[in-house]
Design a protein around this motif. Structure first.
Motif, mmCIF file in Angstrom:
data_model
loop_
_atom_site.group_PDB
_atom_site.id
_atom_site.type_symbol
_atom_site.label_atom_id
_atom_site.label_comp_id
_atom_site.label_asym_id
_atom_site.label_seq_id
_atom_site.Cartn_x
_atom_site.Cartn_y
_atom_site.Cartn_z
ATOM 1 N N LEU A 1 -8.964 -0.448 -101.250
ATOM 2 C CA LEU A 1 -8.601 0.074 -102.570
ATOM 3 C C LEU A 1 -8.666 -1.030 -103.631
ATOM 4 O O LEU A 1 -9.186 -0.816 -104.733
ATOM 5 C CB LEU A 1 -7.202 0.694 -102.524
ATOM 6 N N GLY A 2 -8.182 -2.204 -103.302
ATOM 7 C CA GLY A 2 -8.265 -3.325 -104.232
ATOM 8 C C GLY A 2 -9.700 -3.722 -104.518
ATOM 9 O O GLY A 2 -10.064 -4.010 -105.664
ATOM 10 N N LEU A 3 -10.541 -3.721 -103.497
ATOM 11 C CA LEU A 3 -11.949 -4.040 -103.692
ATOM 12 C C LEU A 3 -12.620 -3.031 -104.607
ATOM 13 O O LEU A 3 -13.355 -3.397 -105.532
ATOM 14 C CB LEU A 3 -12.663 -4.078 -102.337
ATOM 15 N N GLY B 1 -5.352 -0.915 -98.235
ATOM 16 C CA GLY B 1 -5.026 -1.655 -99.447
ATOM 17 C C GLY B 1 -6.132 -2.625 -99.830
ATOM 18 O O GLY B 1 -6.463 -2.776 -101.017
ATOM 19 N N LEU B 2 -6.724 -3.293 -98.841
ATOM 20 C CA LEU B 2 -7.848 -4.178 -99.134
ATOM 21 C C LEU B 2 -9.020 -3.406 -99.718
ATOM 22 O O LEU B 2 -9.638 -3.835 -100.698
ATOM 23 C CB LEU B 2 -8.298 -4.907 -97.858
ATOM 24 N N CYS C 1 -5.540 -2.493 -94.287
ATOM 25 C CA CYS C 1 -6.984 -2.347 -94.498
ATOM 26 C C CYS C 1 -7.271 -1.405 -95.665
ATOM 27 O O CYS C 1 -8.176 -1.656 -96.461
ATOM 28 C CB CYS C 1 -7.654 -1.849 -93.233
ATOM 29 N N LEU D 1 -11.126 -0.893 -106.826
ATOM 30 C CA LEU D 1 -10.557 -0.848 -108.178
ATOM 31 C C LEU D 1 -10.825 -2.101 -108.997
ATOM 32 O O LEU D 1 -11.036 -2.024 -110.208
ATOM 33 C CB LEU D 1 -9.049 -0.602 -108.105
ATOM 34 N N PHE D 2 -10.811 -3.262 -108.361
ATOM 35 C CA PHE D 2 -10.904 -4.491 -109.128
ATOM 36 C C PHE D 2 -12.271 -5.158 -109.091
ATOM 37 O O PHE D 2 -12.525 -6.073 -109.865
ATOM 38 C CB PHE D 2 -9.839 -5.487 -108.652
ATOM 39 N N GLU D 3 -13.151 -4.700 -108.208
ATOM 40 C CA GLU D 3 -14.462 -5.322 -108.119
ATOM 41 C C GLU D 3 -15.598 -4.329 -108.361
ATOM 42 O O GLU D 3 -16.433 -4.533 -109.229
ATOM 43 C CB GLU D 3 -14.628 -5.989 -106.745
#
Length: 117
Positions: free
Chosen positions: A50-52, A47-48, A45, A54-56
């Protein structure tokens, strides 16, 4: 408030309910059917999220706002969360617990009559 904005409230509520329900179902599947440890679910969770971020969220924020506002927001938020941590969770720093949460708990117990009976 327009009619379109009023219609968005139940739609957003339904999507939030469905998202929370699906999250609960997935965590149940990960935990009990696949036998994953809860720590791995937390890492997944995190990681999800953090990805959201950083990338969105961050690229979109930089295109719509100035960098100074974003840096100021991160700075103020960091210090606000640090102050809350010192106020409410002082025991994690090896010092005695702040009396504020204890006094709040006493107030609610006395005011709402919890603990009697």
């Amino acid at each position: 408030m327009g009619e379109r904005a009023i219609l968005m409230v139940p739609i957003i509520t339904i999507f939030m309910f469905l998202g929370i329900t699906l999250g609960g179902i997935f965590s149940f599947l990960f935990r009990f059917i696949l036998g994953m440890k809860i720590e791995r679910i937390f890492v997944f969770c995190g990681g999800l999220l953090l990805g959201l971020i950083l990338f969105e969220l961050l690229p979109e924020s930089f295109t719509q706002n100035s960098w100074m506002g974003i840096v100021l927001g991160v700075f103020v938020n960091y210090h606000f969360i640090s102050a809350q941590k010192r106020l409410f969770f002082a025991h994690s720093f090896g010092i005695s617990l702040s009396p504020f949460p204890k006094e709040c708990a006493k107030f609610f117990v006395n005011y709402f009559g919890m603990g009697h009976g």
